[in-house]
Write a protein that holds these residues in place. Structure first.
Motif, PDB file in Angstrom:
ATOM      1  N   LYS A   5       0.839  -1.199   0.000  1.00  0.00           N
ATOM      2  CA  LYS A   5       0.000   0.000   0.000  1.00  0.00           C
ATOM      3  C   LYS A   5       0.877   1.253   0.000  1.00  0.00           C
ATOM      4  N   ARG A   8       2.509   1.605  -3.531  1.00  0.00           N
ATOM      5  CA  ARG A   8       1.540   2.029  -4.536  1.00  0.00           C
ATOM      6  C   ARG A   8       1.123   3.489  -4.315  1.00  0.00           C
ATOM      7  N   THR A   9       1.019   3.917  -3.070  1.00  0.00           N
ATOM      8  CA  THR A   9       0.683   5.308  -2.770  1.00  0.00           C
ATOM      9  C   THR A   9       1.773   6.246  -3.283  1.00  0.00           C
ATOM     10  N   ARG A  10       3.024   5.888  -3.059  1.00  0.00           N
ATOM     11  CA  ARG A  10       4.127   6.732  -3.527  1.00  0.00           C
ATOM     12  C   ARG A  10       4.174   6.774  -5.052  1.00  0.00           C
ATOM     13  N   LEU A  12       1.622   6.489  -7.079  1.00  0.00           N
ATOM     14  CA  LEU A  12       0.508   7.347  -7.482  1.00  0.00           C
ATOM     15  C   LEU A  12       0.858   8.813  -7.253  1.00  0.00           C
ATOM     16  N   TYR A  13       1.432   9.121  -6.099  1.00  0.00           N
ATOM     17  CA  TYR A  13       1.809  10.497  -5.774  1.00  0.00           C
ATOM     18  C   TYR A  13       2.758  11.078  -6.819  1.00  0.00           C
ATOM     19  N   HIS A  14       3.709  10.267  -7.265  1.00  0.00           N
ATOM     20  CA  HIS A  14       4.708  10.737  -8.229  1.00  0.00           C
ATOM     21  C   HIS A  14       4.267  10.518  -9.677  1.00  0.00           C
ATOM     22  N   ASN A  15       2.998  10.162  -9.850  1.00  0.00           N
ATOM     23  CA  ASN A  15       2.425   9.971 -11.178  1.00  0.00           C
ATOM     24  C   ASN A  15       3.216   8.937 -11.990  1.00  0.00           C
ATOM     25  N   ASP A  18       1.729   2.044 -11.967  1.00  0.00           N
ATOM     26  CA  ASP A  18       1.512   1.081 -10.888  1.00  0.00           C
ATOM     27  C   ASP A  18       2.285  -0.201 -11.188  1.00  0.00           C
TER      28      ASP A  18
END
Length: 104
Positions: A5, A8-10, A12-15, A18
């Motif tokens: 998690k 995957r969050t990081r 997403l944050y950095h575009n 996945d």
């Protein structure tokens, strides 16, 4: 588990793209649910099982310097990551008989 998690969050944050979801064994939960050492963090477990490789701790200042691009601090973090991987591998070998499930 937490690691997937967080990763995957990081991403997403950095575009960033996945990662492919794969089977995942969260060793912390395996040990937490199967054993009862007094503490369950990696450093304590490495000592508890008397592993040759010990957890390599890094000060907050080194993390701050690494974020700012300090190459010396980055080398220290690389050493820490390599050490963590070795400790985790040894813990995995010790805990494998107690693994009941692997999640996706």
């Amino acid at each position: 588990g937490f690691d997937m998690k967080f990763l995957r969050t990081r991403l997403l944050y950095h575009n960033l793209k996945d990662i492919n979801y794969q089977w995942h064994l969260d060793l912390y939960w395996c040990i937490r649910n199967s054993l009862i050492p007094s503490r369950r963090n990696m450093a304590h477990l490495a000592n508890f099982f008397d592993l040759e490789e010990k957890k390599f701790n890094v000060s907050p200042q080194v993390w701050d310097q690494a974020v700012k691009g300090d190459t010396g601090a980055l080398k220290i973090l690389i050493k820490r990551c390599e050490s963590d991987t070795k400790v985790l591998e040894r813990l995995y070998e010790r805990a494998l008989p107690f693994v009941k499930t692997i999640t996706h």
